[in-house]
Enzyme design. Structure first.
Site, PDB file in Angstrom:
ATOM      1  N   GLY A 423       0.850  -1.291   0.037  1.00 12.32           N
ATOM      2  CA  GLY A 423       0.059  -0.023  -0.147  1.00 12.32           C
ATOM      3  C   GLY A 423       0.918   1.219  -0.010  1.00 12.32           C
ATOM      4  N   SER A 424       0.356   2.377   0.585  1.00 16.63           N
ATOM      5  CA  SER A 424       0.887   3.708   0.507  1.00 16.63           C
ATOM      6  C   SER A 424       2.150   3.882   1.103  1.00 16.63           C
ATOM      7  CB  SER A 424       0.188   4.619   0.777  1.00 16.63           C
ATOM      8  OG  SER A 424      -1.200   4.829   0.221  1.00 16.63           O
ATOM      9  N   THR A 425       2.601   2.900   2.033  1.00 12.59           N
ATOM     10  CA  THR A 425       4.007   3.092   2.611  1.00 12.59           C
ATOM     11  C   THR A 425       4.842   2.939   1.465  1.00 12.59           C
ATOM     12  OG1 THR A 425       4.004   0.587   3.069  1.00 12.59           O
ATOM     13  CG2 THR A 425       3.371   2.071   5.006  1.00 12.59           C
ATOM     14  N   LYS A 427       4.961   4.386  -1.250  1.00 13.20           N
ATOM     15  CA  LYS A 427       5.307   5.552  -2.066  1.00 13.20           C
ATOM     16  C   LYS A 427       6.705   6.264  -1.641  1.00 13.20           C
ATOM     17  CE  LYS A 427       0.243   6.302  -2.210  1.00 13.20           C
ATOM     18  NZ  LYS A 427      -0.875   7.162  -1.594  1.00 13.20           N
TER      19      LYS A 427
END
Length: 680
Positions: A423-425, A427
C-alpha cells in the site's frame, strides 16, 4: 598255452569282485557324502534363517529355528522368546543389523554342528562394537534346530541376565533474548499416565479404560491409540494428560493410573512469540524416515527457531547398554556414550517489546516488525492471532488442534514473514526513485483535479483514485496526504525500466538469509508489462508483494542516510555489509517529508505525534480485490521511525481495517508501543 588261458580265467572273477567292491564302495561313499552334504546344507539354512530374521528384525519368526527343548529349559514359550528379542532390540533402538563371517562345522565328538558369526549394529548411542557368537545345532525328528542359550542375545549373557538401556538425556539449550531473558527453557510438569500391566486383561481392561476415559475426559480411542504405540511395553509408562498447576487431584487413586514428574519445554512468552520460537514435540515415524538418527520417544523442534536450530539446541543424548543380573548384581557395559548438552541460542529480539506489541495487537489479524536500522537487529516479530506452544509441547488433543487448524484467521501463519501488497507506505520508495532519476522535484507543484484520474482512453474504465482533493500538490504534500494520483503520474514519467531498476535496489528478489521461511519480495509477477500496472505499483499495489520484515529492510535507508541495512535475528549472525543505495540527500529529503506526515495537522499520521519527540512515518492501505471495480478487504499499514536517533523502524499491519479507521486504526494500536521507546 593252456596254463596261460587258465591263469587268465582264474584272474577274471578276482577282477570282477574287485570292481564290484569298488563300485559298492563308491555308491556307499556317494550316499554318505550326499547325506552329509544335505545335512550340512540343512544346518546352514537354519542358521541363515535365524540370522536373516534377526537382521530384518522379523522377531515373530525367530522361534521357528530354535529347539523347543532349549526354550523349555529357559522357561520360554515361542511367544515369550520372540517378545524377549523384540523388547531388547527395540529397547536399545537397534538398526542396521548385519551378520558377517557365518560358518558352521561338524563337531565330531558329539555329531552336532557348531556355528559362529559376527554381528554389528547401530543403536541410539551409535555403532556398537562387533559381537562374536558361537553355538550348537541339535537334531530332532530329522530336523536341525539351534540349541538356544542367553549368549545368543549377547555373547556375555548368562542365565538370569537382563539387557538394560540407560539413557543420559542431553539438556536442550535455551533460546534467549537480547537481554538474557529466556524465550524457551526447560521445566517440569506433573502428568498422569498408565502402565499397561496394571490395566488387567480382557473385559477388566476394557472397563478400566472406560473408567479412566470418563474420569479424566480423555477419549477411549486416544487411550487405545497411545497404548498401541510401537515403543509401548507392558511395564512402560504411557503418558496421557498433563495435570493443571502440577497438583494431584482426587483421582490419584484411580486403578491403572500413575503419575510422573516430567521435564518439558516451557515458553514464557507463550502466544506472544509462538510463531518465532516454535515448539518441540515427539519424533514421528515420518521424522525418523527423514532423519534416521532420531529415535522413538525423543523430542525435536517442530516449528520456528526450535526447528531451524534443533541440532544445536538438542545436543546429543548419551547412555549405556548394560547386561545386569538382578540376583548377583553383576553388570557388564556393552556400549556407552557420554551425553553432549545442547547450545543456547541468543537472538536479537527484546522479549518486553515482543510482549507489548502482542498485547496491543491481540484480537487483531496482523503483524509487526521492529528493527534497529543501524545494526539490522530485529527487535520484535509478532503475528496475531497466535497459538499456545506450551499446549503443543505438553500434548494437544485432536479437538484442540482441529480448533486451531480450522480457524479461518489462520493462527499458525507467521504474518511478519508473509508477503502483502504494502500500500501507500511504498510511496516512499517511488519518491526516492523519482529523486534519484531527477524526475521528481521536491517542491515542484503539480495541478491535479478531482479524486479520479486516468492517463487516456486506452485505460478504459480504470481510474487511479485518491482520498484528499488538493489542487496544487508537490512530493512532500503527496506523502503527507498520501496522494495516489501524484505518485502514479510520477511513475509514468520515470518509465517502466527506470522505475523497476530503481526499486530493485531496495532488497527485492533477494534472500535476506534469515532463519525463517519467507519468499523473496517481488515488484511484479513477470515484469511491469503495462502502464496501468506501473501506476498501481507506484503506490504499493498491482503485483507488489513484501512481508513486514522486507518492508522494514526496504525502508531502512530513510532512517540510515541512504544505506540499506540487512536484518539479523541471531545475535552473532553475520549479514551483508550495509550498502548505500540512494544518495544521503535523497534519504534526508524523504525523511523530512515523513516527519511532516506526523508533525503537520493534515498529515495521515499526525495522531502519532509525541510531545518532545521527532518521529517520521508513513501510513498506507492496500485494498485486495477479486477483480477491478469491486470492493475488497482493506489492510492497514504503518511505517515509522525516530528521525533523530534512528534507533527503531516499525512496520505494522492489521488486516480488514475498512470501516474501522483504515490506517489510522493501526496508528492508534501502535502508538503505545512507540511511546515506550521514549519512556525511561
Amino acid at each position: 598255452m593252456w596254463n596261460k588261458i587258465n591263469k587268465k580265467k582264474a584272474k577274471l572273477p578276482t577282477i570282477i569282485g574287485l570292481t564290484i567292491i569298488v563300485l559298492v564302495s563308491s555308491i556307499v561313499y556317494i550316499y554318505f557324502t550326499s547325506k552329509a552334504r544335505r545335512e550340512y546344507n540343512n544346518a546352514l539354512a537354519v542358521v541363515e534363517s535365524f540370522t536373516e530374521n534377526l537382521t530384518k528384525q522379523n522377531f515373530n519368526n525367530l522361534s521357528e529355528d530354535i529347539s523347543s527343548n532349549s526354550l523349555r529349559n529357559n522357561n520360554l514359550t515361542p511367544e515369550k522368546y520372540n517378545a524377549k528379542y523384540r523388547n531388547i532390540f527395540l529397547g536399545i533402538h537397534a538398526k542396521n543389523i548385519k551378520v558377517t563371517d557365518l560358518n558352521i562345522q561338524k563337531h565330531k565328538p558329539t555329531g552336532r554342528y557348531t556355528f559362529s558369526y559376527n554381528l554389528t549394529m547401530d543403536t541410539s548411542l551409535g555403532k556398537m562394537k562387533k559381537q562374536s557368537y558361537h553355538g550348537f545345532l541339535i537334531k530332532k525328528d530329522k530336523e536341525w534346530k539351534i540349541q538356544w542359550k542367553p549368549n545368543l542375545i549377547f555373547p556375555t549373557m548368562q542365565q538370569g541376565d537382563r539387557v538394560k538401556f540407560v539413557t543420559q538425556v542431553a539438556t536442550r539449550g535455551k533460546i534467549i533474548d537480547r537481554n538474557g531473558r529466556n524465550l524457551a527453557e526447560n521445566g517440569y510438569i506433573q502428568e498422569m499416565g498408565i502402565i499397561p500391566r496394571h490395566l488387567g486383561s480382557g473385559k477388566e481392561k476394557e472397563q478400566t479404560i472406560h473408567y479412566i476415559s470418563k474420569k479424566f475426559s480423555i477419549s477411549e480411542e486416544d487411550i487405545i491409540k497411545k497404548l498401541n504405540q510401537r515403543w509401548v511395553m507392558e511395564d512402560s509408562f504411557v503418558p496421557l494428560k498433563v495435570l493443571e498447576n502440577n497438583t494431584l487431584s482426587n483421582t490419584s487413586t484411580v486403578k491403572g493410573v500413575t503419575y510422573s514428574r516430567k521435564e518439558v519445554r516451557i515458553y514464557p512468552l507463550n502466544e506472544a512469540a509462538a510463531h518465532l520460537i516454535g515448539y518441540v514435540g515427539k519424533v514421528s515415524a515420518e521424522d525418523i524416515q527423514r532423519h534416521p538418527s532420531y529415535t522413538e520417544g525423543e523430542y525435536i523442534g517442530k516449528s520456528g527457531l526450535e526447528y531451524t536450530y534443533d541440532k544445536e539446541l538438542r545436543g546429543k543424548n548419551g547412555g549405556e547398554v548394560q547386561i545386569v543380573n538382578p540376583q548377583t548384581g553383576r553388570k557388564t557395559i556393552l556400549q556407552s556414550l557420554s551425553k553432549k548438552d545442547g547450545k543456547d541460542i541468543r537472538i536479537t529480539i527484546d522479549a518486553r517489546l515482543q510482549q507489548k506489541i502482542y498485547d496491543q495487537l491481540n484480537g487483531e489479524i496482523g503483524a509487526s516488525t521492529i528493527m534497529n536500522p543501524r545494526t539490522g537487529d530485529l527487535l520484535a516479530l509478532v503475528s496475531t492471532p497466535s497459538y499456545d506452544p506450551n499446549l503443543m509441547t505438553r500434548g494437544i488433543s485432536s479437538e484442540q488442534y482441529a480448533e486451531y487448524s480450522e480457524d479461518p484467521r489462520l493462527p499458525f501463519l507467521a504474518r511478519y514473514a508473509t508477503r502483502y501488497a504494502p500500500g501507500s507506505t511504498f510511496k516512499t520508495i517511488t519518491a526516492a526513485v523519482g529523486l534519484e532519476t531527477g524526475v521528481t522535484k521536491p517542491g515542484e507543484k503539480r495541478r491535479i483535479s478531482g479524486l479520479e484520474w486516468k492517463k487516456d482512453t486506452s485505460w478504459g474504465n480504470y481510474f487511479v483514485k485518491r482520498v484528499h482533493e488538493v489542487d496544487q500538490v508537490n512530493m512532500i504534500d503527496a506523502l503527507v496526504h498520501s496522494d495516489n494520483i501524484f505518485f502514479a503520474q510520477e511513475a509514468l514519467k520515470i518509465g517502466k525500466e527506470r522505475f523497476e531498476k530503481g526499486v530493485m535496489k531496495f532488497g527485492f528478489n533477494k534472500d535476506l538469509s534469515l532463519p525463517l521461511s519467507m519468499k523473496e519480495a517481488q515488484v511484479s509477477n513477470k515484469g511491469i508489462l503495462s502502464e496501468v500496472l506501473l501506476a498501481d505499483s507506484a503506490y504499493g499495489q498491482g503485483e507488489m508483494l513484501l512481508s513486514p520484515i522486507q518492508q522494514a529492510t526496504a525502508y531502512s535507508p530513510f532512517a540510515n542516510g541512504g544505506k540499506l541495512i540487512y536484518p539479523k535475528l541471531i545475535n552473532n549472525q553475520k549479514t551483508l555489509i550495509p550498502k548505500r543505495i540512494i544518495e544521503k540527500n535523497t534519504a534526508n529529503t524523504i525523511k523530512q517529508a515523513l516527519h511532516e506526515v506526523v508533525s503537520r495537522p493534515d498529515g495521515t499520521a499526525h495522531s502519532l505525534q509525541i510531545k518532545g519527540q521527532s518521529i517520521a512515518a508513513k501510513t498506507g492501505t492496500a485494498e485486495l480485490k477479486k477483480k477491478k471495480g469491486t470492493n475488497g478487504i482493506e489492510n492497514g499499514f504503518l511505517f515509522a521511525f525516530d528521525d533523530k536517533h534512528s534507533n527503531y523502524v516499525v512496520v505494522s499491519m492489521i488486516e480488514n481495517v475498512k470501516g474501522r479507521g483504515g490506517s489510522s486504526y493501526v496508528v492508534q494500536k501502535m502508538k503505545p508501543v512507540i511511546e515506550s521507546f521514549y519512556q525511561k
